[in-house]
Design a protein around this motif. Structure first.
Motif, PDB file in Angstrom:
ATOM      1  N   SER A 103       0.827  -1.211   0.000  1.00 55.66           N
ATOM      2  CA  SER A 103       0.000   0.000   0.000  1.00 55.66           C
ATOM      3  C   SER A 103       0.858   1.256   0.000  1.00 55.66           C
ATOM      4  O   SER A 103       0.339   2.363   0.084  1.00 55.66           O
ATOM      5  CB  SER A 103      -0.961  -0.007   1.190  1.00 55.66           C
ATOM      6  N   GLY A 104       2.194   1.106  -0.058  1.00 62.09           N
ATOM      7  CA  GLY A 104       3.084   2.251  -0.185  1.00 62.09           C
ATOM      8  C   GLY A 104       3.686   2.747   1.113  1.00 62.09           C
ATOM      9  O   GLY A 104       4.315   3.793   1.141  1.00 62.09           O
ATOM     10  N   LEU A 105       3.505   2.014   2.187  1.00 57.90           N
ATOM     11  CA  LEU A 105       4.040   2.441   3.482  1.00 57.90           C
ATOM     12  C   LEU A 105       5.189   1.528   3.904  1.00 57.90           C
ATOM     13  O   LEU A 105       5.094   0.766   4.863  1.00 57.90           O
ATOM     14  CB  LEU A 105       2.930   2.431   4.538  1.00 57.90           C
ATOM     15  N   ALA A 106       6.293   1.620   3.184  1.00 66.82           N
ATOM     16  CA  ALA A 106       7.437   0.748   3.440  1.00 66.82           C
ATOM     17  C   ALA A 106       8.012   0.948   4.833  1.00 66.82           C
ATOM     18  O   ALA A 106       8.426  -0.007   5.479  1.00 66.82           O
ATOM     19  CB  ALA A 106       8.515   0.983   2.396  1.00 66.82           C
ATOM     20  N   SER A 107       8.042   2.185   5.311  1.00 68.69           N
ATOM     21  CA  SER A 107       8.604   2.421   6.644  1.00 68.69           C
ATOM     22  C   SER A 107       7.766   1.750   7.724  1.00 68.69           C
ATOM     23  O   SER A 107       8.297   1.250   8.716  1.00 68.69           O
ATOM     24  CB  SER A 107       8.718   3.923   6.920  1.00 68.69           C
ATOM     25  N   MET A 108       6.444   1.703   7.517  1.00 69.93           N
ATOM     26  CA  MET A 108       5.595   1.018   8.488  1.00 69.93           C
ATOM     27  C   MET A 108       5.844  -0.491   8.449  1.00 69.93           C
ATOM     28  O   MET A 108       5.817  -1.155   9.486  1.00 69.93           O
ATOM     29  CB  MET A 108       4.123   1.311   8.222  1.00 69.93           C
ATOM     30  N   ALA A 109       6.121  -1.038   7.276  1.00 70.23           N
ATOM     31  CA  ALA A 109       6.411  -2.464   7.152  1.00 70.23           C
ATOM     32  C   ALA A 109       7.703  -2.816   7.884  1.00 70.23           C
ATOM     33  O   ALA A 109       7.778  -3.825   8.592  1.00 70.23           O
ATOM     34  CB  ALA A 109       6.500  -2.860   5.686  1.00 70.23           C
ATOM     35  N   VAL A 110       8.722  -1.992   7.727  1.00 70.30           N
ATOM     36  CA  VAL A 110       9.993  -2.233   8.415  1.00 70.30           C
ATOM     37  C   VAL A 110       9.819  -2.076   9.921  1.00 70.30           C
ATOM     38  O   VAL A 110      10.327  -2.883  10.707  1.00 70.30           O
ATOM     39  CB  VAL A 110      11.094  -1.285   7.883  1.00 70.30           C
ATOM     40  N   ALA A 111       9.077  -1.047  10.333  1.00 63.75           N
ATOM     41  CA  ALA A 111       8.832  -0.840  11.763  1.00 63.75           C
ATOM     42  C   ALA A 111       8.059  -2.012  12.355  1.00 63.75           C
ATOM     43  O   ALA A 111       8.335  -2.444  13.479  1.00 63.75           O
ATOM     44  CB  ALA A 111       8.073   0.465  11.985  1.00 63.75           C
ATOM     45  N   ASN A 112       7.102  -2.545  11.605  1.00 61.28           N
ATOM     46  CA  ASN A 112       6.352  -3.709  12.083  1.00 61.28           C
ATOM     47  C   ASN A 112       7.268  -4.907  12.259  1.00 61.28           C
ATOM     48  O   ASN A 112       7.184  -5.618  13.266  1.00 61.28           O
ATOM     49  CB  ASN A 112       5.223  -4.043  11.108  1.00 61.28           C
ATOM     50  N   SER A 113       8.140  -5.124  11.301  1.00 63.13           N
ATOM     51  CA  SER A 113       9.063  -6.253  11.370  1.00 63.13           C
ATOM     52  C   SER A 113      10.007  -6.128  12.562  1.00 63.13           C
ATOM     53  O   SER A 113      10.165  -7.066  13.343  1.00 63.13           O
ATOM     54  CB  SER A 113       9.870  -6.332  10.075  1.00 63.13           C
ATOM     55  N   LEU A 114      10.622  -4.986  12.698  1.00 63.21           N
ATOM     56  CA  LEU A 114      11.554  -4.779  13.817  1.00 63.21           C
ATOM     57  C   LEU A 114      10.824  -4.793  15.154  1.00 63.21           C
ATOM     58  O   LEU A 114      11.293  -5.383  16.132  1.00 63.21           O
ATOM     59  CB  LEU A 114      12.318  -3.467  13.638  1.00 63.21           C
ATOM     60  N   GLY A 115       9.668  -4.140  15.201  1.00 62.95           N
ATOM     61  CA  GLY A 115       8.906  -4.072  16.453  1.00 62.95           C
ATOM     62  C   GLY A 115       8.443  -5.432  16.921  1.00 62.95           C
ATOM     63  O   GLY A 115       8.508  -5.742  18.117  1.00 62.95           O
TER      64      GLY A 115
END
Length: 110
Positions: free
Chosen positions: A42-54
């Motif tokens: 959906s275009g929110l790559a930073s949220m995807a990375v934050a979800n993975s790390l979090g």
């Protein structure tokens, strides 16, 4: 799931720690991965990375120690755990983290 993985590991002569770190860890990581894929598309790559790390930080800080804390409180005694060879898994974990940070730096987090 745990018992099945243990039996399969015994049958294939795979140590229990390897089974725990791969098969059982995948069961907790798949939902996080799927949600990261949906968010990234959906275009929110930073949220995807934050979800993975979090989710990984939460698993390490809460998911791993909480059962041991509950066991210590419930049984009123220390629980001995063999940490033989654990250092290699810690090095692998830091290697994965370093690779992720390197990829973010090289791609300028796009």
């Amino acid at each position: 799931m745990f018992r099945s993985a243990t039996y399969i590991g015994c049958f294939l002569r795979i140590p229990a720690i390897i089974m725990g770190l791969t098969v059982l860890a995948a069961g907790t990581s798949v939902p996080d991965s799927l949600s990261s894929i949906v968010v990234a598309r959906s275009g929110l790559a930073s949220m995807a990375v934050a979800n993975s790390l979090g989710s990984n930080v939460f698993d390490g800080v809460v998911g791993l120690p909480l059962p041991w804390i509950i066991g210590i409180v419930a049984f009123q005694r220390a629980i001995e755990v063999s940490a033989l060879g654990l250092w290699i898994y810690i090095l692998i974990d830091f290697g994965i983290l370093f690779s992720l940070l390197l990829m973010c730096a090289v791609t300028k987090f796009r």
